[in-house]
Motif scaffolding. Sequence first.
Motif, PDB file in Angstrom:
ATOM      1  N   VAL A  35       0.835  -1.201   0.000  1.00  0.00           N
ATOM      2  CA  VAL A  35       0.000   0.000   0.000  1.00  0.00           C
ATOM      3  C   VAL A  35       0.871   1.252   0.000  1.00  0.00           C
ATOM      4  O   VAL A  35       0.414   2.334   0.380  1.00  0.00           O
ATOM      5  CB  VAL A  35      -0.953   0.007   1.217  1.00  0.00           C
ATOM      6  N   SER A  36       2.101   1.123  -0.438  1.00  0.00           N
ATOM      7  CA  SER A  36       3.072   2.220  -0.349  1.00  0.00           C
ATOM      8  C   SER A  36       2.569   3.500  -1.011  1.00  0.00           C
ATOM      9  O   SER A  36       2.611   4.589  -0.420  1.00  0.00           O
ATOM     10  CB  SER A  36       4.397   1.799  -0.986  1.00  0.00           C
ATOM     11  N   GLU A  37       2.110   3.383  -2.237  1.00  0.00           N
ATOM     12  CA  GLU A  37       1.675   4.582  -2.958  1.00  0.00           C
ATOM     13  C   GLU A  37       0.418   5.169  -2.343  1.00  0.00           C
ATOM     14  O   GLU A  37       0.332   6.380  -2.094  1.00  0.00           O
ATOM     15  CB  GLU A  37       1.441   4.254  -4.433  1.00  0.00           C
ATOM     16  N   ALA A  38      -0.564   4.327  -2.063  1.00  0.00           N
ATOM     17  CA  ALA A  38      -1.829   4.817  -1.510  1.00  0.00           C
ATOM     18  C   ALA A  38      -1.646   5.432  -0.131  1.00  0.00           C
ATOM     19  O   ALA A  38      -2.378   6.356   0.250  1.00  0.00           O
ATOM     20  CB  ALA A  38      -2.843   3.675  -1.449  1.00  0.00           C
ATOM     21  N   ALA A  39      -0.662   4.923   0.626  1.00  0.00           N
ATOM     22  CA  ALA A  39      -0.447   5.421   1.992  1.00  0.00           C
ATOM     23  C   ALA A  39       0.331   6.734   2.020  1.00  0.00           C
ATOM     24  O   ALA A  39       0.439   7.358   3.080  1.00  0.00           O
ATOM     25  CB  ALA A  39       0.286   4.376   2.820  1.00  0.00           C
ATOM     26  N   GLY A  40       0.890   7.147   0.889  1.00  0.00           N
ATOM     27  CA  GLY A  40       1.560   8.447   0.842  1.00  0.00           C
ATOM     28  C   GLY A  40       2.985   8.461   1.335  1.00  0.00           C
ATOM     29  O   GLY A  40       3.479   9.505   1.768  1.00  0.00           O
ATOM     30  N   ILE A  41       3.680   7.308   1.259  1.00  0.00           N
ATOM     31  CA  ILE A  41       5.065   7.294   1.744  1.00  0.00           C
ATOM     32  C   ILE A  41       6.077   7.337   0.597  1.00  0.00           C
ATOM     33  O   ILE A  41       7.282   7.196   0.833  1.00  0.00           O
ATOM     34  CB  ILE A  41       5.341   6.059   2.613  1.00  0.00           C
ATOM     35  N   GLN A  42       5.605   7.557  -0.622  1.00  0.00           N
ATOM     36  CA  GLN A  42       6.511   7.662  -1.765  1.00  0.00           C
ATOM     37  C   GLN A  42       6.829   9.133  -2.020  1.00  0.00           C
ATOM     38  O   GLN A  42       6.027   9.861  -2.613  1.00  0.00           O
ATOM     39  CB  GLN A  42       5.897   7.005  -2.999  1.00  0.00           C
ATOM     40  N   VAL A  43       7.985   9.561  -1.556  1.00  0.00           N
ATOM     41  CA  VAL A  43       8.372  10.970  -1.661  1.00  0.00           C
ATOM     42  C   VAL A  43       9.134  11.192  -2.962  1.00  0.00           C
ATOM     43  O   VAL A  43      10.128  10.512  -3.237  1.00  0.00           O
ATOM     44  CB  VAL A  43       9.237  11.388  -0.463  1.00  0.00           C
ATOM     45  N   ARG A  44       8.671  12.153  -3.750  1.00  0.00           N
ATOM     46  CA  ARG A  44       9.299  12.475  -5.023  1.00  0.00           C
ATOM     47  C   ARG A  44       9.931  13.859  -4.983  1.00  0.00           C
ATOM     48  O   ARG A  44       9.484  14.747  -4.257  1.00  0.00           O
ATOM     49  CB  ARG A  44       8.271  12.441  -6.161  1.00  0.00           C
ATOM     50  N   ASN A  45      10.983  14.025  -5.758  1.00  0.00           N
ATOM     51  CA  ASN A  45      11.574  15.347  -5.953  1.00  0.00           C
ATOM     52  C   ASN A  45      10.582  16.194  -6.746  1.00  0.00           C
ATOM     53  O   ASN A  45      10.207  15.824  -7.861  1.00  0.00           O
ATOM     54  CB  ASN A  45      12.891  15.210  -6.721  1.00  0.00           C
ATOM     55  N   PRO A  46      10.136  17.322  -6.197  1.00  0.00           N
ATOM     56  CA  PRO A  46       9.107  18.111  -6.898  1.00  0.00           C
ATOM     57  C   PRO A  46       9.575  18.656  -8.238  1.00  0.00           C
ATOM     58  O   PRO A  46       8.750  18.936  -9.112  1.00  0.00           O
ATOM     59  CB  PRO A  46       8.796  19.241  -5.907  1.00  0.00           C
ATOM     60  N   ALA A  47      10.889  18.782  -8.416  1.00  0.00           N
ATOM     61  CA  ALA A  47      11.400  19.325  -9.669  1.00  0.00           C
ATOM     62  C   ALA A  47      11.561  18.267 -10.744  1.00  0.00           C
ATOM     63  O   ALA A  47      11.362  18.530 -11.939  1.00  0.00           O
ATOM     64  CB  ALA A  47      12.738  20.026  -9.431  1.00  0.00           C
ATOM     65  N   THR A  48      11.907  17.040 -10.333  1.00  0.00           N
ATOM     66  CA  THR A  48      12.206  15.988 -11.313  1.00  0.00           C
ATOM     67  C   THR A  48      11.233  14.826 -11.261  1.00  0.00           C
ATOM     68  O   THR A  48      11.248  13.979 -12.159  1.00  0.00           O
ATOM     69  CB  THR A  48      13.618  15.442 -11.077  1.00  0.00           C
ATOM     70  N   ASP A  49      10.430  14.742 -10.202  1.00  0.00           N
ATOM     71  CA  ASP A  49       9.452  13.675 -10.013  1.00  0.00           C
ATOM     72  C   ASP A  49      10.088  12.309  -9.773  1.00  0.00           C
ATOM     73  O   ASP A  49       9.436  11.283  -9.885  1.00  0.00           O
ATOM     74  CB  ASP A  49       8.493  13.587 -11.198  1.00  0.00           C
ATOM     75  N   VAL A  50      11.384  12.272  -9.437  1.00  0.00           N
ATOM     76  CA  VAL A  50      12.060  11.003  -9.172  1.00  0.00           C
ATOM     77  C   VAL A  50      12.047  10.724  -7.672  1.00  0.00           C
ATOM     78  O   VAL A  50      11.891  11.646  -6.860  1.00  0.00           O
ATOM     79  CB  VAL A  50      13.507  11.016  -9.698  1.00  0.00           C
ATOM     80  N   PRO A  51      12.209   9.463  -7.260  1.00  0.00           N
ATOM     81  CA  PRO A  51      12.228   9.150  -5.825  1.00  0.00           C
ATOM     82  C   PRO A  51      13.352   9.873  -5.093  1.00  0.00           C
ATOM     83  O   PRO A  51      14.474   9.980  -5.600  1.00  0.00           O
ATOM     84  CB  PRO A  51      12.443   7.638  -5.805  1.00  0.00           C
ATOM     85  N   VAL A  52      13.054  10.340  -3.896  1.00  0.00           N
ATOM     86  CA  VAL A  52      14.023  11.080  -3.095  1.00  0.00           C
ATOM     87  C   VAL A  52      14.812  10.169  -2.166  1.00  0.00           C
ATOM     88  O   VAL A  52      16.014  10.317  -2.000  1.00  0.00           O
ATOM     89  CB  VAL A  52      13.314  12.169  -2.262  1.00  0.00           C
ATOM     90  N   GLY A  53      14.154   9.208  -1.546  1.00  0.00           N
ATOM     91  CA  GLY A  53      14.724   8.481  -0.426  1.00  0.00           C
ATOM     92  C   GLY A  53      15.972   7.670  -0.743  1.00  0.00           C
ATOM     93  O   GLY A  53      16.064   7.034  -1.797  1.00  0.00           O
ATOM     94  N   LYS A  54      16.916   7.715   0.192  1.00  0.00           N
ATOM     95  CA  LYS A  54      18.086   6.836   0.200  1.00  0.00           C
ATOM     96  C   LYS A  54      18.215   6.370   1.647  1.00  0.00           C
ATOM     97  O   LYS A  54      19.080   6.804   2.398  1.00  0.00           O
ATOM     98  CB  LYS A  54      19.329   7.582  -0.289  1.00  0.00           C
ATOM     99  N   SER A  55      17.314   5.460   2.016  1.00  0.00           N
ATOM    100  CA  SER A  55      17.010   5.197   3.425  1.00  0.00           C
ATOM    101  C   SER A  55      17.849   4.072   4.002  1.00  0.00           C
ATOM    102  O   SER A  55      18.003   3.020   3.383  1.00  0.00           O
ATOM    103  CB  SER A  55      15.521   4.864   3.577  1.00  0.00           C
ATOM    104  N   LEU A  56      18.351   4.294   5.212  1.00  0.00           N
ATOM    105  CA  LEU A  56      19.174   3.302   5.904  1.00  0.00           C
ATOM    106  C   LEU A  56      18.620   2.915   7.266  1.00  0.00           C
ATOM    107  O   LEU A  56      18.770   1.774   7.694  1.00  0.00           O
ATOM    108  CB  LEU A  56      20.606   3.822   6.056  1.00  0.00           C
ATOM    109  N   GLY A  57      18.011   3.841   7.981  1.00  0.00           N
ATOM    110  CA  GLY A  57      17.511   3.546   9.320  1.00  0.00           C
ATOM    111  C   GLY A  57      16.046   3.904   9.459  1.00  0.00           C
ATOM    112  O   GLY A  57      15.542   4.810   8.782  1.00  0.00           O
TER     113      GLY A  57
END
Length: 616
Positions: A296-318
Motif C-alpha cells: 500500500v506504499s503509494e496509496a499510503a503516501g510514503i513515496q516521496v518524489r523530488n518536486p522538480a524531477t518527479d524522481v524518488p528522493v529516499g536513500k534510506s538506511l535507518g
Amino acid sequence: MSDTESEVSHEESDEQNDAVIGKAFWGSIVVVAVGAAVIGGVIWLKGRPDKIEITAPPTTPTYTVREETVDLPSIPFKDMTDESGIDFVHVSGAAGEKLLPESMGGGVALIDFDSDGDLDIIFVNGQRWPWEIAKDETPQPPATMSAWRNDGDWQFTDVTKEIGLDLSFYGMGAAVGDYDADGDSDLYLTAVGSNHLLRNDDGHFVDVTAEASANPEASIAGGNETWSTSAGFLDYDNDGDLDLFVANYVEWNREFDLAQPFQLVGDERAYGRPSAFDGTFPYLFQNDGSGKFTDVSEAAGIQVRNPATDVPVGKSLGVTFCDLDEDGWLDIIVSNDTVQNFLFRNKADGTFEETGSGVGIAFDEDGRARGAMGIDAGWFRNDGSIGIAIGNFATEMTALYVSPPGVMQFHDDAVPTGLGPFTRLELTFGVCWADFDLDGRLDLFTANGHLENDINRVQESQHYEQPPQLFWNCGPDSTTEFAPMTEEQCGADLFQRMVGRAAVSADFDLDGDPDILITACGQKPRLLRNDQTTGHNWVRLNVDAPIGSTVEVHAGGLVQKQQIMPTRSYLSQGDRSLSFGLGTTESIERVSIHKPGSVGKTEEHVLDAVNQLQKL
C-alpha cells in the motif's frame, strides 16, 4: 553513508581541533559551548569530487571550549564474544571491485526464537558475489545467515541449520514480530535483491514469502533488484495485526557501480557515493489479518518524489516508529543518506504526511542533508522531551533532534548538550539509548567504523576501524548533559577498534543492566557484558502490549518513559523487554501503559518488588 572520496584540505585545522577534543575526552571533561560554525573544515561533504587531491589547508573556525569537570560513574564492560562460543564472521563479498553494498552490512536481530525466556541472536550475513564464486576451482560452502541459541551463563550454540536459517543471499537487515499472532516471533530479512519473510513454527523458520503476498506482482519480497536495508513491524492502521515497513537505499547494480570513476588517489578505486545513484521509495505492506500482505506504499503516501524531477528522493538506511504527536497512531521516522530525513506523520486514515522539514529533523542546522545511518528515539530527560539520535557520516556529528513536551517541533541539540563535538570525527552507524548505569537516565551508545580500509592514507584523523562510544547522561543538575566515557570508567574492551555497524543493547544475562552487541562489516561481532557495580536498583518489564506501546515507571519523584520498540539503531532489532534503572530508589509507585489506538486510556499496575523481571 556519505561520499567516500573527497577533498582532504583541512587536515591541519582538523588536527588542531582534534587535539582540543582529545584533551577534553581523555581528561573526562566535556564541551559545553561550541561556536556557531560547528563543522567548519569539513572533509567529507556531499558534492566533493570523485578524485581526492591533497591541497594546503584553508583557515577554518576553531571550537570554543569551556572545560567542566564531570564525576563519571564506573561502568566496566567485558568482551564475552570468544567465551560465549560465537565465532560468526560477517561476509561482505569484498574482492577488490569496491562495490557499494560491501561497505554497508550487516544487521542483527535479538529474538527469543525458542520461547524459553532469554534472548537468542540472529546475524544477517552477506555472501560472496556470484561472479567470484564462479572463479572457484573447488566449490566452497556458501555463506549463510547465522543463528545462536542462548543457553544461559554467556554460552551460545550455533543452531543455524537446525532452525532453518542456513539461507544464502546478500542479507542486510532484519525485522522481528508476530505477524500471524500465533504467540511466537517471526522474522523478515532484507537483502540486496529479494527479501524473505520467515514464519516461526515452534522454533523452526519456514520461508513463506510467496504465500504471504496477496499480490504476486507486488510481493512482500520487494523487487529482485531492490536494495532493502532496515525494516520493522508496526500496526500503522490500529487494526490489531502487524504491518511491515521496509526502507530501501539506492538503485544499484554492479555494472553502473563499476562504471563510475570513484577514486581515492591516483587510479585506486574507492567505494561509491550515494549521490551518484538514484533514490528509491520505501515499502509499506498492510497485513489483512489472515497472514497476507498487500503493498500500500503509494496509496499510503510514503513515496516521496523530488518536486522538480518527479524522481524518488529516499536513500534510506535507518527507521524507527514512535507516536510523536501522541494521537494514538504510530508515526514513521526514516534516516536518509545525503538527502533529507523523513518523518511520516500518521493521519489516522490509512495515510501519512511527510513532515520532516516542517518539524525540523530533515536537515542540519544549516539546512544541509547529512549522511544519516542509524536512528533511535528516547525520552532521555525524564521531562517529556523526546530525543531522536541519528548517526551521521564522519565530520558531520551525531544528530540529536529534541522536541519539548507536547510540541512536535525539533531542534538539533547535539552541540549544546555536549554530544556533538565528541562525535565529529567518527563515522557512526548504530545508535541506541539505554540506561547502562541504572541511575534512571538514558545514556547513548554508538557503533562506529569507516567504509574505506585505506582512508588513513589520505586523512590522518580517519581510520577504517574506529572505537565505539558511550555517552553518559549527566542529568539536569550538571553543567553538560552528555559526557564521553573512557577506558578509566569502562575498561579497554568497550573501546577496541572495529568496523562497527549495528548496535543493540539487551540484558543477556538477566542481571538487570543492559549489555551490548555490536556487529562489524567483514569482521566478527562483539558481545560485551555490563559489569557495573553501582548498587543501583532496577526493574525489567516484560509487557504484554503491542509494539509501539509506551511504558511509564513512576518512582523516586521521576517519571521514566520507554517504548516497546525492537526496530531501532541500524539494520537491527532489539529487545522487546524494557529495563528501567531506579538509582537508589527502592520502590515503585506505579507503572502506566499506553497502547496505540487508546488515547486517554491508561493501564495501571502496582509492583511489589524491584531488582527482578516483572511480567505485566
